[in-house]
Every structure is written in structure tokens, then in C-alpha cells.
Design a protein around this motif. Structure first.
Motif, PDB file in Angstrom:
ATOM      1  N   ASP A  98       0.876  -1.487   0.007  1.00  0.00           N
ATOM      2  CA  ASP A  98       0.272   0.251  -0.317  1.00  0.00           C
ATOM      3  C   ASP A  98       1.037   1.074   0.023  1.00  0.00           C
ATOM      4  O   ASP A  98       2.256   1.179   0.420  1.00  0.00           O
ATOM      5  CB  ASP A  98      -0.994  -0.212   1.777  1.00  0.00           C
ATOM      6  CG  ASP A  98      -2.673   0.988   0.922  1.00  0.00           C
ATOM      7  OD1 ASP A  98      -2.270   1.123   0.078  1.00  0.00           O
ATOM      8  OD2 ASP A  98      -2.826   0.709   1.630  1.00  0.00           O
ATOM      9  N   THR A  99       0.191   2.241  -0.207  1.00  0.00           N
ATOM     10  CA  THR A  99       1.195   3.805   0.021  1.00  0.00           C
ATOM     11  C   THR A  99       1.102   4.658   1.805  1.00  0.00           C
ATOM     12  O   THR A  99      -0.294   4.141   1.910  1.00  0.00           O
ATOM     13  CB  THR A  99       0.134   4.087  -1.454  1.00  0.00           C
ATOM     14  OG1 THR A  99      -0.659   5.449  -1.333  1.00  0.00           O
ATOM     15  CG2 THR A  99       0.406   3.737  -2.966  1.00  0.00           C
ATOM     16  N   PRO A 100       1.789   5.369   1.456  1.00  0.00           N
ATOM     17  CA  PRO A 100       0.911   6.198   2.853  1.00  0.00           C
ATOM     18  C   PRO A 100      -0.216   7.124   2.044  1.00  0.00           C
ATOM     19  O   PRO A 100      -0.557   7.032   1.150  1.00  0.00           O
ATOM     20  CB  PRO A 100       2.624   7.696   2.352  1.00  0.00           C
ATOM     21  CG  PRO A 100       3.166   6.630   1.621  1.00  0.00           C
ATOM     22  CD  PRO A 100       2.906   5.682   0.836  1.00  0.00           C
ATOM     23  N   GLY A 101      -1.230   8.057   3.052  1.00  0.00           N
ATOM     24  CA  GLY A 101      -2.663   8.345   3.140  1.00  0.00           C
ATOM     25  C   GLY A 101      -1.344   9.769   1.634  1.00  0.00           C
ATOM     26  O   GLY A 101      -0.781  10.243   2.080  1.00  0.00           O
ATOM     27  N   ASP A 137      -8.229  -6.683   2.918  1.00  0.00           N
ATOM     28  CA  ASP A 137      -7.454  -5.238   3.753  1.00  0.00           C
ATOM     29  C   ASP A 137      -6.832  -3.781   2.875  1.00  0.00           C
ATOM     30  O   ASP A 137      -6.275  -2.928   3.514  1.00  0.00           O
ATOM     31  CB  ASP A 137      -6.414  -6.255   4.057  1.00  0.00           C
ATOM     32  CG  ASP A 137      -5.424  -6.559   3.362  1.00  0.00           C
ATOM     33  OD1 ASP A 137      -5.043  -5.910   2.128  1.00  0.00           O
ATOM     34  OD2 ASP A 137      -4.490  -6.954   3.696  1.00  0.00           O
ATOM     35  N   GLY A 138      -6.859  -3.451   1.261  1.00  0.00           N
ATOM     36  CA  GLY A 138      -7.238  -1.891   1.164  1.00  0.00           C
ATOM     37  C   GLY A 138      -5.910  -2.510  -0.323  1.00  0.00           C
ATOM     38  O   GLY A 138      -5.067  -1.649  -0.662  1.00  0.00           O
ATOM     39  N   ASP A 139      -4.989  -3.051   0.122  1.00  0.00           N
ATOM     40  CA  ASP A 139      -3.684  -3.275  -0.393  1.00  0.00           C
ATOM     41  C   ASP A 139      -3.484  -3.785  -1.244  1.00  0.00           C
ATOM     42  O   ASP A 139      -5.299  -4.504  -2.712  1.00  0.00           O
ATOM     43  CB  ASP A 139      -3.048  -4.936  -0.235  1.00  0.00           C
ATOM     44  CG  ASP A 139      -1.946  -4.129   1.685  1.00  0.00           C
ATOM     45  OD1 ASP A 139      -2.201  -3.122   2.235  1.00  0.00           O
ATOM     46  OD2 ASP A 139      -1.516  -4.702   2.205  1.00  0.00           O
ATOM     47  N   PHE A 140      -2.916  -3.564  -2.714  1.00  0.00           N
ATOM     48  CA  PHE A 140      -3.007  -4.268  -4.416  1.00  0.00           C
ATOM     49  C   PHE A 140      -1.931  -4.630  -4.511  1.00  0.00           C
ATOM     50  O   PHE A 140      -0.621  -4.796  -3.847  1.00  0.00           O
ATOM     51  CB  PHE A 140      -3.424  -2.806  -4.956  1.00  0.00           C
ATOM     52  CG  PHE A 140      -1.872  -2.114  -4.490  1.00  0.00           C
ATOM     53  CD1 PHE A 140      -1.058  -1.799  -5.468  1.00  0.00           C
ATOM     54  CD2 PHE A 140      -2.285  -0.598  -3.760  1.00  0.00           C
ATOM     55  CE1 PHE A 140       0.613  -0.883  -4.881  1.00  0.00           C
ATOM     56  CE2 PHE A 140      -1.117   0.142  -3.760  1.00  0.00           C
ATOM     57  CZ  PHE A 140       0.079   0.344  -4.634  1.00  0.00           C
ATOM     58  N   ASP A 141      -1.936  -5.912  -5.784  1.00  0.00           N
ATOM     59  CA  ASP A 141      -0.554  -6.074  -6.538  1.00  0.00           C
ATOM     60  C   ASP A 141      -1.005  -5.688  -7.843  1.00  0.00           C
ATOM     61  O   ASP A 141      -2.070  -5.303  -9.020  1.00  0.00           O
ATOM     62  CB  ASP A 141      -0.471  -7.586  -6.009  1.00  0.00           C
ATOM     63  CG  ASP A 141      -0.976  -8.038  -6.872  1.00  0.00           C
ATOM     64  OD1 ASP A 141      -1.857  -7.748  -7.577  1.00  0.00           O
ATOM     65  OD2 ASP A 141      -1.263  -9.292  -7.278  1.00  0.00           O
ATOM     66  N   ILE A 142       0.160  -4.871  -8.188  1.00  0.00           N
ATOM     67  CA  ILE A 142       0.352  -4.604  -9.524  1.00  0.00           C
ATOM     68  C   ILE A 142       1.614  -5.716 -10.542  1.00  0.00           C
ATOM     69  O   ILE A 142       2.647  -5.420  -9.766  1.00  0.00           O
ATOM     70  CB  ILE A 142       0.844  -3.068  -9.935  1.00  0.00           C
ATOM     71  CG1 ILE A 142      -0.455  -2.479  -9.369  1.00  0.00           C
ATOM     72  CG2 ILE A 142       1.108  -2.705 -11.329  1.00  0.00           C
ATOM     73  CD1 ILE A 142      -0.043  -1.003  -9.337  1.00  0.00           C
ATOM     74  N   ARG A 143       1.220  -6.069 -11.709  1.00  0.00           N
ATOM     75  CA  ARG A 143       2.046  -7.005 -12.328  1.00  0.00           C
ATOM     76  C   ARG A 143       3.305  -5.568 -13.508  1.00  0.00           C
ATOM     77  O   ARG A 143       2.627  -5.548 -13.512  1.00  0.00           O
ATOM     78  CB  ARG A 143       1.608  -8.082 -13.089  1.00  0.00           C
ATOM     79  CG  ARG A 143       0.993  -9.240 -12.041  1.00  0.00           C
ATOM     80  CD  ARG A 143       2.032  -9.764 -11.025  1.00  0.00           C
ATOM     81  NE  ARG A 143       1.705 -10.289  -9.780  1.00  0.00           N
ATOM     82  CZ  ARG A 143       1.641 -12.370  -9.806  1.00  0.00           C
ATOM     83  NH1 ARG A 143       2.476 -12.250 -10.871  1.00  0.00           N
ATOM     84  NH2 ARG A 143       1.234 -12.328  -8.861  1.00  0.00           N
ATOM     85  N   ILE A 144       3.421  -5.917 -13.193  1.00  0.00           N
ATOM     86  CA  ILE A 144       5.057  -5.406 -14.544  1.00  0.00           C
ATOM     87  C   ILE A 144       5.529  -6.721 -15.340  1.00  0.00           C
ATOM     88  O   ILE A 144       6.466  -7.215 -14.870  1.00  0.00           O
ATOM     89  CB  ILE A 144       5.954  -4.306 -14.118  1.00  0.00           C
ATOM     90  CG1 ILE A 144       5.425  -3.189 -13.238  1.00  0.00           C
ATOM     91  CG2 ILE A 144       6.590  -3.307 -15.427  1.00  0.00           C
ATOM     92  CD1 ILE A 144       6.919  -2.255 -12.036  1.00  0.00           C
ATOM     93  N   ALA A 145       5.087  -6.690 -16.748  1.00  0.00           N
ATOM     94  CA  ALA A 145       5.412  -7.438 -17.321  1.00  0.00           C
ATOM     95  C   ALA A 145       5.536  -7.163 -18.364  1.00  0.00           C
ATOM     96  O   ALA A 145       5.144  -6.404 -19.130  1.00  0.00           O
ATOM     97  CB  ALA A 145       4.336  -9.164 -17.376  1.00  0.00           C
ATOM     98  N   PRO A 146       6.363  -8.009 -19.376  1.00  0.00           N
ATOM     99  CA  PRO A 146       6.352  -7.623 -21.017  1.00  0.00           C
ATOM    100  C   PRO A 146       4.903  -8.303 -21.843  1.00  0.00           C
ATOM    101  O   PRO A 146       4.637  -7.882 -23.152  1.00  0.00           O
ATOM    102  CB  PRO A 146       7.522  -8.420 -21.849  1.00  0.00           C
ATOM    103  CG  PRO A 146       7.643  -9.738 -20.884  1.00  0.00           C
ATOM    104  CD  PRO A 146       7.234  -8.636 -19.201  1.00  0.00           C
TER     105      PRO A 146
END
Length: 195
Positions: A98-101, A137-146
Motif C-alpha cells: 500500500d502507499t502512505p495516505g 484489506d486495501g492492499d494491491f498488487d500490480i504486475r509489470i511484465a512484457p
């Protein structure tokens, strides 16, 4: 006489090359003075100040970027994964946590010190906090891929180095008192393709 003249000309030429070269190098780097670092995400708190130092001004003049004012937010840059290896587009990464507010955040791919242009309209090279899928819970996941990935995906090219820019808008992170632990997303390498 000729020897002294050639020594003088060599000294002047060397001074010019070193002076101009160091100025070009320094203005091509993110400003290191007043740098804020959280989990290998780096931001210069001097950027956006009323009177920024000359290196910050030179960096943005050369890159063509427009810095955020302190009241607007803060932009963090990340060039390595959790193991300290440089980011390479032929590898697959997951950005998780997650990121700060902040009221809003954006994440985009930086190639050659400039935001990457998408090769086609449907290929994402940037995301924002309102466009991603999150866990309960508000968290995320981001995939970086070709190649396209399920859920949240960013394209960073087929190969070559890149960086990530995470801009937090309307955040109090620069004036944080340190009473709470600031959380930034992790960047983990999942694997790489050959070639």
C-alpha cells in the motif's frame, strides 16, 4: 615555449571537459540533497519548494518535467527491486502493499528520463489509485511484465532498463512527524525471459 603552450591548452581543454561533463551529469540526476527515502523509493523534498536549488531546476529543465509544489504532493522514483537489482523490462515484477495516505496517487513507467508512451491505446504504462483492483484489506498488487497479466498490469517495454514514478497527491508525507511508520509498496522480481 611550445611545451608550456601545449600544457596550458591541454589543461584548459581538460578543465572544460570535466567541468561541462560534471554539470551535464549532475543536472541529469534526481537531486540528492534533501532526499527522502522510504524502502528504496526516493523523492527530493526540495522539489516544489519556493526557491529550489539550481540542480533541481536544471534537472527539470533538461527532463521537461513539471515538479509538484509541496502543497500538491510528492513524486517518488524507484530504479531497483527488493534485491537491489536494476529494473529491466524483460523481467516480471510484482508491486505489492500500500502507499502512505494520499487523496490520489499515480504510478507510471519512466524510460530514458521521460514517461513511457504506450505502443497502443489499450496497453497501460500508467495507473492511478482509482483504477486498480484491491484486496479486502486495501492492499494491491500490480504486475509489470512484457505480456498482459491478470488483475493490475503495467507494460514497461520488451527489454531494457526502466524506473517507476509513484506520485502521491495531497499528502502530508513530507511533513510527517515520524509517529507512524510510513509504508511504501515493495517491488519483487518474479522472473526474467532470456534475450
Amino acid at each position: 615555449m611550445i611545451r608550456e603552450l601545449s600544457t596550458l591548452l591541454f589543461s584548459v581543454a581538460l578543465a572544460l571537459v570535466l567541468g561541462i561533463g560534471s554539470a551535464v551529469w549532475a543536472s541529469g540526476q534526481m537531486a540528492l540533497l534533501g532526499e527522502l527515502e522510504i524502502n528504496d523509493w526516493r523523492a527530493s523534498s526540495g522539489i516544489g519548494a519556493n526557491s529550489p536549488d539550481p540542480y533541481v531546476q536544471a534537472y527539470y529543465s533538461r527532463s521537461g518535467g513539471l515538479p509538484l509544489a509541496k502543497a500538491e504532493g510528492l513524486a517518488f522514483v524507484r530504479q531497483t527491486d527488493e534485491s537491489g537489482d536494476g529494473l529491466n523490462a524483460r523481467c516480471t515484477y510484482v508491486i505489492e502493499g500500500d502507499t502512505p495516505g494520499a487523496r490520489l496517487w499515480t504510478l507510471y513507467v519512466l524510460r530514458n528520463d521521460a514517461p513511457m508512451d504506450a505502443p497502443e491505446a489499450a496497453i497501460p504504462t500508467a495507473l492511478h489509485s482509482g483504477s486498480i483492483l484491491r484486496f479486502s484489506d486495501g492492499d494491491f498488487d500490480i504486475r509489470i511484465a512484457p505480456l498482459p497479466q491478470p488483475r493490475n498490469w503495467l507494460y514497461a517495454g520488451a527489454s531494457g532498463p526502466f524506473a517507476l514514478v509513484l506520485s502521491l497527491y495531497d499528502t502530508a508525507i513530507a511533513s510527517d512527524t515520524g509517529l507512524s511508520e510510513l509504508r511504501m509498496p515493495e517491488v519483487k522480481k518474479l522472473g526474467c525471459t532470456n534475450g
